[in-house]
Enzyme design. Structure first.
Site, PDB file in Angstrom:
ATOM      1  CE  LYS A 211      34.561  56.174 -29.766  1.00 48.58           C
ATOM      2  NZ  LYS A 211      33.594  55.959 -30.861  1.00 48.58           N
ATOM      3  CG  ASP A 230      32.207  55.306 -25.718  1.00 47.61           C
ATOM      4  OD1 ASP A 230      32.575  55.010 -24.542  1.00 47.61           O
ATOM      5  OD2 ASP A 230      31.389  54.619 -26.357  1.00 47.61           O
TER       6      ASP A 230
END
Length: 269
Positions: A211, A230
């Protein structure tokens, strides 16, 4: 001063979009920003935006920083009208632009962002800059602090970084700063890499997971096919796109649409 008109530009939404952490709302439509070693104040009234800088600085620095050469109307028009969720998110996020930010700053900023909220991220980065960044004075006499260099953070101890509120991320920052100082990876070469290659290189850094690497690719390298995931994005993907997001349709716009989705899920309620 420089004034532009753009109905697809919003200082407020850019400030709250979770991609930059040194932009502040001063109230009354006015914002201040420290980026690329410079201090900027800007004000917006409707679709009229005024930047407190000379035309040459605007052309040299801020036009690219705010991605003003990209046609965001075209991106918004590309959204599938049959996709009610994405249409609503894109319209709600109209005005967000993917900023062209400093690579080193984004590496550290998104390491700090892990398991953190935007308010705390801003506080941590402010502490880092005030403790390790170079003190500067703007042309209008405003004091500000540049983002710390890799060398300055490499010299910091883990204990010193803990004092900035960074917690377990302190160790990541120490090791990553040391890696960058050794040229592993070389930031200049990273800027020339394609998305997949750059992401692989970033994943070698301590504290950089998938991420965070995608955030760096999107917000520093401007690789707009990067699609950071996320908890907000994963929740939306599960509820709205159980069969997968239509990346084939949107291609290089996917990362920009991700920002609309993130902002919509984060702030709409």
């Amino acid at each position: 001063m420089v004034t532009i008109r753009d109905k697809n530009f919003s200082l407020a939404k850019i400030c709250d979009s979770g991609q930059c952490f040194r932009m502040e709302n001063c109230g009354g439509g006015r914002y201040r920003l420290v980026a690329l070693g410079r201090y900027l104040e800007a004000e917006q009234d409707g679709d009229c935006i005024t930047f407190d800088c000379a035309q040459d600085e605007f052309d040299l620095v801020w036009r690219e920083y705010f991605d003003l050469a990209t046609d965001y109307a075209e991106i918004l028009a590309s959204v599938d009208k049959e996709d009610a969720y994405l249409s609503a998110a894109a319209e709600y996020g109209r005005g967000i632009r993917i900023l062209n930010q400093d690579l080193w700053e984004m590496i550290i900023s998104f390491i700090v962002s892990q398991q953190n909220n935007i308010k705390r991220i801003r506080k941590c980065i402010r502490a880092l800059c005030e403790r390790y960044g170079e003190r500067r004075i703007s042309g209008s006499g405003i004091q500000y602090f540049d983002f710390p260099t890799p060398g300055s953070l490499a010299k910091a101890s883990v204990e010193d970084l803990y004092a900035c509120g960074l917690g377990y991320r302190s160790r990541y920052i120490c090791r990553t700063a040391d890696s960058i100082c050794r040229g592993d990876p070389d930031l200049g070469k990273l800027r020339l890499m394609d998305y997949d290659t750059a992401k692989r290189e970033l994943l070698r850094l301590c504290g950089v997971g998938v991420k965070v690497a995608d955030c760096i690719c999107l917000f520093a390298l401007h690789q707009t096919d990067a699609f950071p995931r996320d908890t907000h994005i994963n929740k939306v993907m599960a509820s709205q796109y159980p069969d997968g997001f239509p990346f084939e349709r949107y291609g290089r716009y996917s990362g920009i649409l991700q920002q609309y989705i993130f902002y919509y899920d984060l702030t709409e309620k």
